[in-house]
Design a protein around this motif. Structure first.
Motif, PDB file in Angstrom:
ATOM      1  N   GLU A 179       0.834  -1.205   0.000  1.00 18.62           N
ATOM      2  CA  GLU A 179       0.000   0.000   0.000  1.00 18.62           C
ATOM      3  C   GLU A 179       0.868   1.255   0.000  1.00 18.62           C
ATOM      4  OE1 GLU A 179      -2.834   0.011   3.209  1.00 18.62           O
ATOM      5  OE2 GLU A 179      -3.469  -2.040   2.758  1.00 18.62           O
ATOM      6  N   VAL A 180       1.914   1.256   0.802  1.00 19.44           N
ATOM      7  CA  VAL A 180       2.810   2.417   0.855  1.00 19.44           C
ATOM      8  C   VAL A 180       3.490   2.616  -0.496  1.00 19.44           C
ATOM      9  CG1 VAL A 180       4.953   3.279   1.867  1.00 19.44           C
ATOM     10  CG2 VAL A 180       3.190   2.309   3.334  1.00 19.44           C
ATOM     11  N   ALA A 181       3.954   1.531  -1.102  1.00 22.05           N
ATOM     12  CA  ALA A 181       4.615   1.632  -2.400  1.00 22.05           C
ATOM     13  C   ALA A 181       3.638   2.151  -3.449  1.00 22.05           C
ATOM     14  CB  ALA A 181       5.162   0.270  -2.820  1.00 22.05           C
ATOM     15  N   SER A 182       2.413   1.678  -3.431  1.00 19.51           N
ATOM     16  CA  SER A 182       1.400   2.119  -4.387  1.00 19.51           C
ATOM     17  C   SER A 182       1.109   3.607  -4.194  1.00 19.51           C
ATOM     18  CB  SER A 182       0.135   1.288  -4.210  1.00 19.51           C
ATOM     19  OG  SER A 182      -0.882   1.750  -5.067  1.00 19.51           O
ATOM     20  N   ALA A 183       0.947   4.021  -2.936  1.00 12.81           N
ATOM     21  CA  ALA A 183       0.695   5.436  -2.647  1.00 12.81           C
ATOM     22  C   ALA A 183       1.893   6.278  -3.090  1.00 12.81           C
ATOM     23  CB  ALA A 183       0.424   5.621  -1.156  1.00 12.81           C
ATOM     24  N   GLY A 184       3.088   5.745  -2.888  1.00  6.95           N
ATOM     25  CA  GLY A 184       4.300   6.469  -3.314  1.00  6.95           C
ATOM     26  C   GLY A 184       4.330   6.644  -4.826  1.00  6.95           C
ATOM     27  N   ARG A 185       3.965   5.611  -5.561  1.00  9.06           N
ATOM     28  CA  ARG A 185       3.933   5.707  -7.029  1.00  9.06           C
ATOM     29  C   ARG A 185       2.914   6.740  -7.478  1.00  9.06           C
ATOM     30  NH1 ARG A 185       4.865   0.096  -6.509  1.00  9.06           N
ATOM     31  NH2 ARG A 185       2.645  -0.366  -6.572  1.00  9.06           N
ATOM     32  N   GLU A 186       1.744   6.725  -6.824  1.00  2.46           N
ATOM     33  CA  GLU A 186       0.706   7.700  -7.171  1.00  2.46           C
ATOM     34  C   GLU A 186       1.199   9.122  -6.894  1.00  2.46           C
ATOM     35  OE1 GLU A 186      -2.293   7.304  -8.683  1.00  2.46           O
ATOM     36  OE2 GLU A 186      -1.610   5.246  -8.997  1.00  2.46           O
ATOM     37  N   THR A 187       1.843   9.308  -5.758  1.00  4.59           N
ATOM     38  CA  THR A 187       2.367  10.631  -5.402  1.00  4.59           C
ATOM     39  C   THR A 187       3.409  11.081  -6.412  1.00  4.59           C
ATOM     40  OG1 THR A 187       1.981  10.153  -3.071  1.00  4.59           O
ATOM     41  CG2 THR A 187       3.509  11.941  -3.562  1.00  4.59           C
ATOM     42  N   MET A 188       4.277  10.159  -6.848  1.00  2.00           N
ATOM     43  CA  MET A 188       5.293  10.502  -7.855  1.00  2.00           C
ATOM     44  C   MET A 188       4.636  10.926  -9.165  1.00  2.00           C
ATOM     45  SD  MET A 188       8.280  10.533  -6.640  1.00  2.00           S
ATOM     46  CE  MET A 188       9.210  10.603  -8.163  1.00  2.00           C
ATOM     47  N   LYS A 189       3.571  10.241  -9.572  1.00  4.02           N
ATOM     48  CA  LYS A 189       2.868  10.619 -10.799  1.00  4.02           C
ATOM     49  C   LYS A 189       2.337  12.042 -10.699  1.00  4.02           C
ATOM     50  CE  LYS A 189       1.246   6.045 -12.220  1.00  4.02           C
ATOM     51  NZ  LYS A 189       0.050   5.204 -12.371  1.00  4.02           N
ATOM     52  N   VAL A 190       1.673  12.332  -9.544  1.00  7.15           N
ATOM     53  CA  VAL A 190       1.113  13.680  -9.337  1.00  7.15           C
ATOM     54  C   VAL A 190       2.220  14.713  -9.350  1.00  7.15           C
ATOM     55  CG1 VAL A 190      -0.077  15.161  -7.667  1.00  7.15           C
ATOM     56  CG2 VAL A 190      -0.926  12.848  -8.098  1.00  7.15           C
ATOM     57  N   LEU A 191       3.338  14.436  -8.673  1.00  9.24           N
ATOM     58  CA  LEU A 191       4.447  15.394  -8.636  1.00  9.24           C
ATOM     59  C   LEU A 191       5.049  15.618 -10.021  1.00  9.24           C
ATOM     60  CD1 LEU A 191       6.285  14.360  -5.341  1.00  9.24           C
ATOM     61  CD2 LEU A 191       4.952  16.442  -5.750  1.00  9.24           C
ATOM     62  N   LYS A 192       5.173  14.542 -10.807  1.00  5.13           N
ATOM     63  CA  LYS A 192       5.696  14.690 -12.173  1.00  5.13           C
ATOM     64  C   LYS A 192       4.767  15.546 -13.022  1.00  5.13           C
ATOM     65  CE  LYS A 192       8.455  10.467 -12.468  1.00  5.13           C
ATOM     66  NZ  LYS A 192       8.585   9.146 -13.065  1.00  5.13           N
ATOM     67  N   GLU A 193       3.447  15.307 -12.863  1.00  2.00           N
ATOM     68  CA  GLU A 193       2.481  16.094 -13.613  1.00  2.00           C
ATOM     69  C   GLU A 193       2.565  17.571 -13.205  1.00  2.00           C
ATOM     70  OE1 GLU A 193      -1.441  14.415 -13.341  1.00  2.00           O
ATOM     71  OE2 GLU A 193      -0.730  12.448 -13.985  1.00  2.00           O
ATOM     72  N   ARG A 194       2.674  17.841 -11.925  1.00  3.35           N
ATOM     73  CA  ARG A 194       2.788  19.238 -11.452  1.00  3.35           C
ATOM     74  C   ARG A 194       4.072  19.872 -11.954  1.00  3.35           C
ATOM     75  NH1 ARG A 194       0.661  18.967  -5.205  1.00  3.35           N
ATOM     76  NH2 ARG A 194      -1.513  18.511  -5.722  1.00  3.35           N
ATOM     77  N   HIS A 195       5.134  19.068 -11.970  1.00  2.00           N
ATOM     78  CA  HIS A 195       6.410  19.568 -12.459  1.00  2.00           C
ATOM     79  C   HIS A 195       6.295  19.945 -13.934  1.00  2.00           C
ATOM     80  CE1 HIS A 195      10.713  20.129 -12.708  1.00  2.00           C
ATOM     81  NE2 HIS A 195      10.758  19.295 -13.751  1.00  2.00           N
ATOM     82  N   LYS A 196       5.661  19.092 -14.718  1.00  2.00           N
ATOM     83  CA  LYS A 196       5.460  19.385 -16.142  1.00  2.00           C
ATOM     84  C   LYS A 196       4.612  20.635 -16.312  1.00  2.00           C
ATOM     85  CE  LYS A 196       5.840  14.639 -17.815  1.00  2.00           C
ATOM     86  NZ  LYS A 196       5.111  13.498 -18.381  1.00  2.00           N
ATOM     87  N   THR A 197       3.568  20.739 -15.489  1.00  3.99           N
ATOM     88  CA  THR A 197       2.693  21.916 -15.558  1.00  3.99           C
ATOM     89  C   THR A 197       3.477  23.176 -15.227  1.00  3.99           C
ATOM     90  OG1 THR A 197       0.816  20.550 -14.903  1.00  3.99           O
ATOM     91  CG2 THR A 197       0.557  22.928 -14.671  1.00  3.99           C
ATOM     92  N   LEU A 198       4.301  23.129 -14.192  1.00  6.13           N
ATOM     93  CA  LEU A 198       5.116  24.288 -13.814  1.00  6.13           C
ATOM     94  C   LEU A 198       6.099  24.647 -14.925  1.00  6.13           C
ATOM     95  CD1 LEU A 198       5.898  23.588 -10.047  1.00  6.13           C
ATOM     96  CD2 LEU A 198       4.477  25.434 -10.965  1.00  6.13           C
ATOM     97  N   GLN A 199       6.676  23.622 -15.560  1.00  8.52           N
ATOM     98  CA  GLN A 199       7.600  23.885 -16.672  1.00  8.52           C
ATOM     99  C   GLN A 199       6.874  24.575 -17.812  1.00  8.52           C
ATOM    100  OE1 GLN A 199       9.338  20.055 -17.549  1.00  8.52           O
ATOM    101  NE2 GLN A 199      11.252  20.610 -16.507  1.00  8.52           N
ATOM    102  N   ARG A 200       5.659  24.117 -18.137  1.00  4.23           N
ATOM    103  CA  ARG A 200       4.878  24.744 -19.204  1.00  4.23           C
ATOM    104  C   ARG A 200       4.545  26.188 -18.861  1.00  4.23           C
ATOM    105  NH1 ARG A 200       0.850  20.388 -19.076  1.00  4.23           N
ATOM    106  NH2 ARG A 200       2.124  18.614 -19.542  1.00  4.23           N
ATOM    107  N   ILE A 201       4.169  26.410 -17.580  1.00  2.00           N
ATOM    108  CA  ILE A 201       3.836  27.780 -17.152  1.00  2.00           C
ATOM    109  C   ILE A 201       5.060  28.666 -17.277  1.00  2.00           C
ATOM    110  CG2 ILE A 201       3.229  29.176 -15.147  1.00  2.00           C
ATOM    111  CD1 ILE A 201       1.382  26.866 -14.277  1.00  2.00           C
ATOM    112  N   GLU A 202       6.218  28.130 -16.843  1.00  2.00           N
ATOM    113  CA  GLU A 202       7.474  28.930 -16.948  1.00  2.00           C
ATOM    114  C   GLU A 202       7.808  29.196 -18.391  1.00  2.00           C
ATOM    115  OE1 GLU A 202      10.627  26.936 -14.878  1.00  2.00           O
ATOM    116  OE2 GLU A 202       9.756  27.329 -12.909  1.00  2.00           O
TER     117      GLU A 202
END
Length: 160
Positions: free
Chosen positions: A131-154
């Motif tokens: 469960e922790v590993a699954s939650a960690g993977r989900e969190t990484m996906k969200v963070l990558k998406e936010r990072h991409k969004t921030l890069q696009r905004i920049e």
């Protein structure tokens, strides 16, 4: 969760060691009782040999018949006491053997139960880690998406 599993595992291991120590103590007592019984049997045999010797002397020395008869009676009482003592010791040995068998059965049962609980706890830990590993993977996906969004905004902010 891991600490709880470790505590339970430690308790079960301690209980198993305690049961093993009790079992060894009862086995030692049983061995002592058997040794004592053997000594009583040897004493009985020795006393019976002495009685036989005294009886032969009685036939040879009629003048001392009464004195030897009293000695034989005394030794007979000793043999009777030894026989009773042997019976008591044999009963104690039987009791100890029954107790050892019960302890072995309880130990086996406790050990199986402890092993079962350990397996359940290991599964719970494994499931929790999954469960922790699954939650960690989900969190990484969200963070990558936010990072991409921030890069696009920049990148969009740099363009006029």
């Amino acid at each position: 969760r891991h600490d709880t599993v470790h505590q339970i595992s430690t308790k079960m291991t301690h209980k198993a060691h305690t049961l093993e120590a009790s079992l060894q103590l009862y086995q030692a007592r049983s061995q002592q009782a058997e040794t004592l019984c053997e000594q009583v049997v040897d004493d009985r045999h020795r006393l019976q040999v002495q009685i036989g010797t005294l009886q032969r002397k009685l036939r040879l020395e009629e003048a001392r018949a009464e004195a030897y008869e009293a000695t034989v009676q005394s030794l007979s009482v000793d043999v009777g006491k030894s026989e009773l003592r042997c019976i008591v010791v044999q009963q104690e040995v039987a009791d100890l053997k029954r107790c050892i068998a019960a302890m072995e059965k309880e130990y086996t049962s406790e050990r199986r139960a402890a092993n079962g609980r350990i397996i359940v706890l290991e599964r719970l830990v494994s499931d929790g880690l999954d469960e922790v590993a699954s939650a960690g993977r989900e969190t990484m996906k969200v963070l990558k998406e936010r990072h991409k969004t921030l890069q696009r905004i920049e990148e969009a902010g740099d363009d006029p």
